[in-house]
Design an enzyme around this catalytic site. Structure first.
Site, PDB file in Angstrom:
ATOM      1  N   TYR A 112       5.771 -44.253 -20.293  1.00 46.89           N
ATOM      2  CA  TYR A 112       5.067 -43.488 -19.656  1.00 46.89           C
ATOM      3  C   TYR A 112       4.350 -44.643 -19.355  1.00 46.89           C
ATOM      4  O   TYR A 112       3.360 -45.036 -17.921  1.00 46.89           O
ATOM      5  CB  TYR A 112       4.090 -42.186 -19.352  1.00 46.89           C
ATOM      6  CG  TYR A 112       6.106 -40.907 -19.606  1.00 46.89           C
ATOM      7  CD1 TYR A 112       6.808 -40.602 -18.542  1.00 46.89           C
ATOM      8  CD2 TYR A 112       6.512 -40.792 -20.687  1.00 46.89           C
ATOM      9  CE1 TYR A 112       7.576 -39.604 -18.485  1.00 46.89           C
ATOM     10  CE2 TYR A 112       7.681 -40.399 -21.113  1.00 46.89           C
ATOM     11  CZ  TYR A 112       8.538 -39.821 -19.760  1.00 46.89           C
ATOM     12  OH  TYR A 112       9.245 -39.357 -19.914  1.00 46.89           O
ATOM     13  N   ASN A 135      11.644 -38.184  -9.047  1.00 49.02           N
ATOM     14  CA  ASN A 135      12.673 -38.615  -8.405  1.00 49.02           C
ATOM     15  C   ASN A 135      14.064 -38.695  -8.017  1.00 49.02           C
ATOM     16  O   ASN A 135      14.488 -37.634  -8.388  1.00 49.02           O
ATOM     17  CB  ASN A 135      12.976 -39.852  -9.765  1.00 49.02           C
ATOM     18  CG  ASN A 135      14.154 -40.727  -9.473  1.00 49.02           C
ATOM     19  OD1 ASN A 135      14.605 -41.079  -8.988  1.00 49.02           O
ATOM     20  ND2 ASN A 135      14.530 -41.260 -11.232  1.00 49.02           N
ATOM     21  N   CYS A 143      15.037 -43.238 -14.570  1.00 47.84           N
ATOM     22  CA  CYS A 143      13.539 -42.960 -15.584  1.00 47.84           C
ATOM     23  C   CYS A 143      14.376 -42.284 -17.025  1.00 47.84           C
ATOM     24  O   CYS A 143      13.646 -41.886 -17.566  1.00 47.84           O
ATOM     25  CB  CYS A 143      13.798 -41.396 -14.697  1.00 47.84           C
ATOM     26  SG  CYS A 143      14.646 -40.044 -14.189  1.00 47.84           S
ATOM     27  N   HIS A 144      15.655 -42.411 -17.501  1.00 52.44           N
ATOM     28  CA  HIS A 144      16.134 -41.776 -18.697  1.00 52.44           C
ATOM     29  C   HIS A 144      15.456 -43.542 -19.418  1.00 52.44           C
ATOM     30  O   HIS A 144      15.747 -43.432 -20.646  1.00 52.44           O
ATOM     31  CB  HIS A 144      17.136 -41.745 -18.752  1.00 52.44           C
ATOM     32  CG  HIS A 144      18.537 -42.803 -17.986  1.00 52.44           C
ATOM     33  ND1 HIS A 144      18.970 -42.828 -16.934  1.00 52.44           N
ATOM     34  CD2 HIS A 144      18.996 -44.194 -18.923  1.00 52.44           C
ATOM     35  CE1 HIS A 144      19.630 -43.833 -16.667  1.00 52.44           C
ATOM     36  NE2 HIS A 144      19.444 -44.872 -17.658  1.00 52.44           N
ATOM     37  N   GLU A 170      23.655 -47.350 -22.826  1.00 48.86           N
ATOM     38  CA  GLU A 170      23.437 -48.452 -22.366  1.00 48.86           C
ATOM     39  C   GLU A 170      23.122 -49.765 -23.274  1.00 48.86           C
ATOM     40  O   GLU A 170      22.848 -50.606 -23.192  1.00 48.86           O
ATOM     41  CB  GLU A 170      22.160 -48.804 -21.897  1.00 48.86           C
ATOM     42  CG  GLU A 170      22.000 -47.953 -20.118  1.00 48.86           C
ATOM     43  CD  GLU A 170      21.384 -47.040 -19.892  1.00 48.86           C
ATOM     44  OE1 GLU A 170      20.304 -48.325 -19.835  1.00 48.86           O
ATOM     45  OE2 GLU A 170      21.742 -47.389 -18.303  1.00 48.86           O
TER      46      GLU A 170
END
Length: 175
Positions: A112, A135, A143-144, A170
């Site tokens: 963050y 978001n 945002c993950h 991912e």
């Protein structure tokens, strides 16, 4: 530069491996909102208060892009056509955070604090968290990929189980 908000948004649903996705697209098929079930209408009313909301089908190109991502194409989300133009929070810190999300590659996580720095406000990690919580296009504006300073999976509106699944999908290294 402020651009006119869309007059109309089409709301649709797509199934995914992490549950149903609610989508809001403008008349050109451009993604304006995404939710993991509940919350899409509230977010669209906040960002585009004057837009008419109608049920319809997800644009085929967007549906194919999301399907490709879930089928293993880690770069597919970069091909999604999205816009924040005309959104109530389309300017300022929130928008800078949202746009910075688009630059975080699949498989990479940042803190963050780093997100706040990238959005031009070093030391504003908590404010970055607030912006990430609002978001309007999570998943596509990923945002993950933002984690706690110690690498902990915290603060994801779609739930920490989804955040963990997306990061594993991912190929992100999880602590």
């Amino acid at each position: 530069m402020t651009t006119a908000a869309p007059e109309r948004l089409t709301l649709s649903w797509l199934e995914s491996p992490i549950g149903p996705l609610a989508l809001a697209c403008d008349e050109g098929g451009v993604l304006r909102g995404l939710s993991f079930g509940d919350g899409l209408i509230k977010a669209m009313r906040r960002e585009y208060p004057d837009a008419a909301l109608n049920d319809g089908e997800a644009p085929a190109p967007l549906a194919r892009t999301l399907a490709a991502y879930f089928d293993g194409d880690r770069e597919a989300l970069k091909r999604a056509t999205w816009s924040l133009e005309g959104a109530a929070a389309g300017d300022g810190f929130h928008a800078r955070v949202w746009r910075a999300l688009a630059e975080v590659p699949a498989g990479v996580t940042i803190s963050y604090g780093e997100m706040a720095k990238r959005a031009g406000e070093p030391g504003a990690a908590q404010a970055a968290g607030v912006a990430l919580n609002r978001n309007p296009i999570p998943l596509v504006l990923a945002c993950h990929r933002v984690v706690g300073a110690d690498g902990a999976l915290v603060g994801f509106g779609g739930g920490l189980e989804r955040k963990s699944w997306l990061l594993r999908h991912e190929g992100a290294l999880l602590i």
